[in-house]
Design a protein around this motif. Structure first.
Motif, PDB file in Angstrom:
ATOM      1  N   ASP A 217     -15.009   7.462-105.564  1.00 44.26           N
ATOM      2  CA  ASP A 217     -17.044   8.092-105.175  1.00 44.26           C
ATOM      3  C   ASP A 217     -16.897   8.381-103.674  1.00 44.26           C
ATOM      4  OD1 ASP A 217     -18.877   8.668-104.074  1.00 44.26           O
ATOM      5  OD2 ASP A 217     -20.246   7.046-105.481  1.00 44.26           O
ATOM      6  N   GLU A 218     -16.548   9.788-103.114  1.00 39.83           N
ATOM      7  CA  GLU A 218     -16.037  10.156-101.650  1.00 39.83           C
ATOM      8  C   GLU A 218     -17.227  10.139-100.842  1.00 39.83           C
ATOM      9  OE1 GLU A 218     -15.035  14.182-100.097  1.00 39.83           O
ATOM     10  OE2 GLU A 218     -15.241  13.956-101.893  1.00 39.83           O
ATOM     11  N   LYS A 219     -17.906   9.555-101.356  1.00 39.91           N
ATOM     12  CA  LYS A 219     -19.284   9.300 -99.995  1.00 39.91           C
ATOM     13  C   LYS A 219     -19.440   7.341 -99.878  1.00 39.91           C
ATOM     14  CE  LYS A 219     -24.559   8.787 -99.218  1.00 39.91           C
ATOM     15  NZ  LYS A 219     -25.667   9.414 -99.629  1.00 39.91           N
ATOM     16  N   ALA A 220     -18.904   6.931-100.749  1.00 41.50           N
ATOM     17  CA  ALA A 220     -18.380   5.386-100.994  1.00 41.50           C
ATOM     18  C   ALA A 220     -17.653   4.924 -99.658  1.00 41.50           C
ATOM     19  CB  ALA A 220     -18.732   4.644-101.822  1.00 41.50           C
ATOM     20  N   THR A 370     -15.537  -5.381 -98.160  1.00 40.12           N
ATOM     21  CA  THR A 370     -14.541  -4.292 -98.943  1.00 40.12           C
ATOM     22  C   THR A 370     -14.679  -4.580-100.547  1.00 40.12           C
ATOM     23  OG1 THR A 370     -13.051  -4.335 -97.529  1.00 40.12           O
ATOM     24  CG2 THR A 370     -12.403  -3.464 -99.755  1.00 40.12           C
ATOM     25  N   GLU A 371     -14.647  -5.935-100.950  1.00 39.57           N
ATOM     26  CA  GLU A 371     -15.106  -6.384-102.234  1.00 39.57           C
ATOM     27  C   GLU A 371     -15.994  -5.515-103.064  1.00 39.57           C
ATOM     28  OE1 GLU A 371     -13.536  -8.252-105.535  1.00 39.57           O
ATOM     29  OE2 GLU A 371     -12.258  -7.719-103.635  1.00 39.57           O
ATOM     30  N   LYS A 372     -17.669  -5.721-102.357  1.00 38.28           N
ATOM     31  CA  LYS A 372     -18.992  -5.168-103.420  1.00 38.28           C
ATOM     32  C   LYS A 372     -18.227  -3.576-103.366  1.00 38.28           C
ATOM     33  CE  LYS A 372     -23.594  -4.691-101.934  1.00 38.28           C
ATOM     34  NZ  LYS A 372     -24.852  -5.392-101.201  1.00 38.28           N
ATOM     35  N   GLN A 378     -15.283   0.748-109.800  1.00 35.64           N
ATOM     36  CA  GLN A 378     -15.289   0.218-110.982  1.00 35.64           C
ATOM     37  C   GLN A 378     -15.840  -0.132-111.907  1.00 35.64           C
ATOM     38  OE1 GLN A 378     -11.944  -3.039-110.021  1.00 35.64           O
ATOM     39  NE2 GLN A 378     -11.073  -1.333-109.415  1.00 35.64           N
ATOM     40  N   GLY A 379     -17.187  -0.214-111.762  1.00 36.82           N
ATOM     41  CA  GLY A 379     -18.210  -0.607-112.844  1.00 36.82           C
ATOM     42  C   GLY A 379     -18.586  -1.986-113.086  1.00 36.82           C
TER      43      GLY A 379
END
Length: 545
Positions: A217-220, A370-372, A378-379
């Motif tokens: 996701d580019e925005k994320a 970052t992990e979130k 990755q779902g």
């Protein structure tokens, strides 16, 4: 008069119908009902059937023992009593059942901690399980108690159980250390910070940037990288301010931020402090324009002198040599329990202690953020973390910056998927140099939905009595539990070690005692410095040591 021909042609049933009158039919129906009732009376039902069966069983077991023994005097027969119905209700609804009622204990949700001191029932609790079970509104806990009364052992029990349930614990500033043995035993990561033993580059966030680079996701991805850059600059500015022993001026933060961005534009090539010092000293045109000195090199040198002084103090020529000047020795592994061992940092060096703790806590929060983002992209189910703040008084007294940092953490942890446990000795530990800082620190306890209270003297309770509505009985327990040294009650030494009151809001507290299993003793002994290679009797008792 009827003819004989008509009478002979009728069937017996027709003849009977003609002969029976209404009175005869009623009489016959009544006799039939009586016959049916008499037949039912002869059938054995309910208790009659039960006693008849008992009588038959007794008669059958006169010559041989039954399942419950010989059915005669001295033969040991036993009876069976079914469990009575269990009812719950208010005192008004169930007043007629008194005294055959018992108050209900706490729900069996969370890590098993110990035994209720009043009901002998099991007590289960931890901030994350109670929050998920909607028993509390915030996944936070606070542990208070005098030294040596089992605070660390209580927390380690919750940490060990939650770790097994998939929660990732992070002890981001272990100053004693108390949690190193536990995390090693659970295959966790131990990162040691100390001069001459390891290196940590405060500007190195390349591991997190690499993780975010794989986000589809580019925005994320862009939002994550922007947040990472902001946290990097904020952390570095705070550290430089600590070594400068003052707040940085606006032009100094500008020079610092511009230097980091220009030398590491993609967050993939971490800047080292010696290289940063050399870059600022080279008087690049971009920095001269930002400091409004332009072609006046002397004015430029004067403007950046204070910033350079702080960076040199952090660098290899400063007091701490290459602790902050070389590439990071060990990075946090996302999704793995981690403890930062800062026990080798001198407690009297307030600047270094504040810098190391600030660095550890910021790296921990960056890891969680970052992990979130990565797991969401990755779902995958989001991972939840548990932050452990033991010896909180050390963290708060290092700098005002840490007070505001912990305050922000306690307010925002629920939205980030983070639980927390804060541990200190007494409310007096939260009295800071200014009243404003003290009020903020006391707010940590007020906002904690779950509070574990160990032994406390009356003058160490602070505002607990008002905030949690401590009863006279609860206050007497806390005071009594402080008297736990040099006394033997029967065969039990230190009888009050491990005793706590669990308070949630103003509701009555739940007193319990932690009982350790043998496997816990090796990783929960905070008195290991006193051991000389000899085992104590407490090791086999299963009690707290």
């Amino acid at each position: 008069m009827m003819s004989s021909q008509t009478t002979d042609d009728q069937t017996p049933a027709a003849a009977a119908k003609l002969v029976l009158s209404k009175g005869d039919r009623r009489r016959l129906e009544k006799e039939e009902r009586r016959a049916r009732e008499a037949a039912r009376a002869k059938q054995v039902r309910g208790l009659r059937r039960f006693f008849a069966q008992v009588k038959a069983d007794r008669k059958a077991t006169l010559t041989r023992p039954g399942a419950t023994g010989w059915n005669r005097r001295g033969g040991g027969p036993t009876g069976h009593i079914e469990r009575p119905y269990e009812l719950q209700g208010t005192t008004v609804q169930l007043c007629g059942y008194w005294p055959f009622i018992a108050g209900s204990g706490a729900e069996l949700v969370g890590a098993p901690l110990g035994k209720d001191l009043r009901r002998e029932s099991l007590v289960c609790a931890d901030p994350i399980s109670w929050f998920v079970g909607e028993l509390i509104r915030n996944p936070s806990a606070f542990v208070l108690g005098q030294p040596g009364l089992g605070k660390s052992s209580l927390v380690k029990r919750m940490v060990a159980v939650l770790m097994d349930w998939g929660i990732i614990p992070m002890a981001l500033s272990d100053a004693r250390p108390d949690y190193v043995d536990l995390f090693r035993a659970c295959d966790g990561q131990v990162i040691e910070f100390a001069p001459g033993r390891s290196h940590i580059n405060p500007m190195d966030v390349s591991v997190f940037a690499a993780a975010l680079a794989g986000v589809k996701d580019e925005k994320a991805r862009e939002e994550g990288l922007n947040d990472l850059r902001t946290q990097q600059l904020s952390l570095m500015s705070g550290l430089v301010a600590m070594f400068a022993r003052r707040s940085l001026d606006p032009h100094e933060t500008t020079v610092l931020a511009h230097t980091i961005r220009s030398m590491d534009p993609d967050l993939t090539d971490p800047v080292l402090i010696p290289d940063m010092i050399a870059h600022i000293r080279s008087r690049p045109a971009s920095l001269r324009n930002l400091t409004l000195t332009h072609e006046d090199t002397n004015a430029y040198d004067a403007r950046v002198q204070g910033l350079l002084d702080a960076l040199i103090a952090m660098g290899p020529d400063g007091q701490y040599k290459d602790l902050f000047s070389k590439p990071t020795t060990a990075h946090i592994i996302p999704g793995k329990p981690v403890v930062f061992d800062v026990s080798a940092v001198g407690e009297n060096d307030g600047v270094l202690m504040a810098a190391v703790q600030s660095l550890c806590w910021n790296l921990g929060t960056i890891t969680v953020a970052t992990e979130k983002i990565v797991t969401k992209d990755q779902g995958l189910p989001q991972k939840h973390y548990l932050l452990i703040m033991d010896e909180l008084w050390k963290v708060l007294r290092t700098s005002e910056q840490m007070v505001y940092f912990v305050d922000s953490l306690t307010r925002l942890n629920r939205g980030r998927g983070i639980g927390q446990i804060m541990i200190t000795h007494t409310m007096n530990d939260l009295k800071l140099p200014s009243q404003a800082m003290t009020d903020i620190a006391w707010g940590f306890v007020n906002r904690s939905e779950m509070v574990f209270l160990g032994g406390l003297a009356p003058d160490e309770m602070g505002n607990l009595e008002n905030v949690f509505a401590l009863s006279e009985t609860e206050k007497s327990w806390l005071t009594e539990w402080t008297d736990d040294s040099g006394r033997v009650t029967g065969s039990e030494k230190r009888p009050h070690t491990g005793k706590f009151i669990l308070k949630t809001g103003k509701r009555p507290g739940l007193p319990f005692k932690v009982h350790q299993v043998h496997a816990e003793i090796a990783v929960t002994n905070t008195n290991s410095a006193w051991e000389q290679g000899t085992a104590t009797t407490d090791d086999e008792s299963g009690d707290l040591v």
